[in-house]
Design a protein around this motif. Structure first.
Motif, PDB file in Angstrom:
ATOM      1  N   GLU A 114      42.593  46.874  38.816  1.00 57.40           N
ATOM      2  CA  GLU A 114      42.230  45.936  39.873  1.00 57.40           C
ATOM      3  C   GLU A 114      40.755  46.105  40.250  1.00 57.40           C
ATOM      4  O   GLU A 114      40.250  47.222  40.372  1.00 57.40           O
ATOM      5  N   THR A 116      37.588  44.995  42.929  1.00 57.48           N
ATOM      6  CA  THR A 116      37.137  44.453  44.212  1.00 57.48           C
ATOM      7  C   THR A 116      35.620  44.594  44.285  1.00 57.48           C
ATOM      8  O   THR A 116      35.083  45.682  44.043  1.00 57.48           O
ATOM      9  N   GLN A 118      31.623  42.637  45.873  1.00 52.90           N
ATOM     10  CA  GLN A 118      30.976  41.868  46.936  1.00 52.90           C
ATOM     11  C   GLN A 118      29.670  41.305  46.409  1.00 52.90           C
ATOM     12  O   GLN A 118      28.952  41.964  45.646  1.00 52.90           O
ATOM     13  N   VAL A 131      33.855  38.189  49.249  1.00 52.34           N
ATOM     14  CA  VAL A 131      34.784  39.193  48.735  1.00 52.34           C
ATOM     15  C   VAL A 131      35.315  38.664  47.412  1.00 52.34           C
ATOM     16  O   VAL A 131      35.854  37.555  47.352  1.00 52.34           O
ATOM     17  N   ASP A 132      35.140  39.465  46.347  1.00 52.85           N
ATOM     18  CA  ASP A 132      35.522  39.024  45.002  1.00 52.85           C
ATOM     19  C   ASP A 132      36.627  39.930  44.471  1.00 52.85           C
ATOM     20  O   ASP A 132      36.494  41.165  44.479  1.00 52.85           O
ATOM     21  N   GLU A 133      37.692  39.317  43.981  1.00 56.03           N
ATOM     22  CA  GLU A 133      38.845  40.063  43.485  1.00 56.03           C
ATOM     23  C   GLU A 133      39.293  39.525  42.132  1.00 56.03           C
ATOM     24  O   GLU A 133      39.392  38.313  41.937  1.00 56.03           O
ATOM     25  N   THR A 134      39.549  40.449  41.222  1.00 56.80           N
ATOM     26  CA  THR A 134      40.090  40.110  39.905  1.00 56.80           C
ATOM     27  C   THR A 134      40.660  41.386  39.300  1.00 56.80           C
ATOM     28  O   THR A 134      40.852  42.391  40.002  1.00 56.80           O
ATOM     29  N   SER A 135      40.935  41.388  38.030  1.00 55.32           N
ATOM     30  CA  SER A 135      41.395  42.580  37.311  1.00 55.32           C
ATOM     31  C   SER A 135      41.091  42.387  35.836  1.00 55.32           C
ATOM     32  O   SER A 135      40.849  41.264  35.375  1.00 55.32           O
ATOM     33  N   ASN A 175      36.682  34.236  44.588  1.00 56.46           N
ATOM     34  CA  ASN A 175      35.480  34.444  45.393  1.00 56.46           C
ATOM     35  C   ASN A 175      35.712  33.825  46.768  1.00 56.46           C
ATOM     36  O   ASN A 175      35.814  32.605  46.900  1.00 56.46           O
ATOM     37  N   THR A 181      38.217  30.145  49.456  1.00 56.07           N
ATOM     38  CA  THR A 181      38.269  30.838  48.172  1.00 56.07           C
ATOM     39  C   THR A 181      37.938  29.875  47.036  1.00 56.07           C
ATOM     40  O   THR A 181      38.524  28.782  46.936  1.00 56.07           O
TER      41      THR A 181
END
Length: 276
Positions: A114, A116, A118, A131-135, A175, A181
């Motif tokens: 995962e 996380t 910025q 705030v950026d989230e992916t995997s 994002n 988002t």
């Protein structure tokens, strides 16, 4: 009997007695054969094929990432990015050339780590942060070579190096700025990769070895996400992966280093000759 005859007979008897005594004094002992030489056991240094299975837990270091911006036009980069640890498993086939050198081909699947991060920029004329989230997950193929340093009590330390490629799959990047988002489509591509490793194997049986060690894998940078309104595409600068690994190797035909030592040579006792 005349006197000369008596002297002759006495001389003959004296000579016969002396001959008998001489024959007894020079009696030859029986011939005793020497024991056979000891059998010398030589360890065969022949090669052999093996298969392997591994599991690991790894930590990934995200170097950085750059992306294209359109309002205003230019480039941006992440303020930071963190990747969590994850499990993986793999398999391989190899050849033990001799007691000091072996090679193998391995394939490993890295489960999702995962992410996380910025970014900072200008949103509507005002500074803003996202705030950026992916995997990401990966399939790693490596050709490896190892140098081994002898065996003590069934333990064989080694170092090695590998070269190959990794298919890095980034999931969609979310994002989020101010509760809104934007989704950037993730990418899936092959990249160059190399690795360094160190560890030790332990003989469980003649055929099965327990392998434990550390591997550092470097994956080159590449495309991370695609274009979405205002920004994209994005490109990461590569991933450094630290792996703690454990697994089993099955050596076809057995391993000479794991075989029990030959019995110690015991000479055949020889009784000393008896002289009569």
């Amino acid at each position: 009997m005349t006197k000369p005859a008596r002297l002759t007979l006495f001389g003959a008897l004296l000579l016969g007695s002396a001959t008998a005594v001489s024959a007894a004094d020079f009696y030859d002992p029986p011939v005793v054969e020497a024991p056979p030489p000891p059998v010398v056991y030589e360890e065969v240094d022949s090669g052999g094929w093996y298969i392997r299975g591994d599991i690991d837990y790894h930590w990934s270091n995200f170097k950085d990432a750059d992306y294209v911006t359109y309002s205003p036009p230019g480039y941006g980069s992440f303020d930071f990015g963190d990747l969590r640890g994850a499990w993986s498993f793999g398999a391989g086939v190899g050849y033990q050339a001799n007691r000091y050198f072996r090679t193998d081909l391995t394939i490993d699947y890295w489960a999702k780590s995962e992410f996380t991060g910025q970014t900072s920029g200008i949103c509507g004329g005002l500074p803003c942060q996202s705030v950026d989230e992916t995997s990401y997950s990966a399939l790693v193929l490596l050709a490896n070579a190892y140098a081994e340093f002898g065996t003590w009590n069934g333990i064989t330390p080694y170092v090695g190096a590998g070269i190959g490629g990794a298919r890095i799959k980034w999931d969609d990047l979310n994002n989020t700025v101010g509760g809104v988002t934007t989704v950037h489509e993730g990418t899936d591509e092959w990249r160059f990769a190399w690795a360094l490793m160190a560890g030790a194997s332990y003989c469980l049986t003649d055929n099965i070895l327990l392998d434990a060690g550390y591997r550092f894998t470097r994956v080159n940078g590449g495309r991370m996400f695609e274009y979405a309104p205002i920004a994209g595409p994005g490109f990461d600068e590569g991933i450094d992966v630290h792996e703690v690994r454990g697994g089993l190797r099955y050596q076809f035909g057995g391993s000479s280093r794991c075989a029990p030592p030959p019995p110690a040579y015991e000479p055949i006792p020889v009784e000393p000759p008896v002289y009569k």
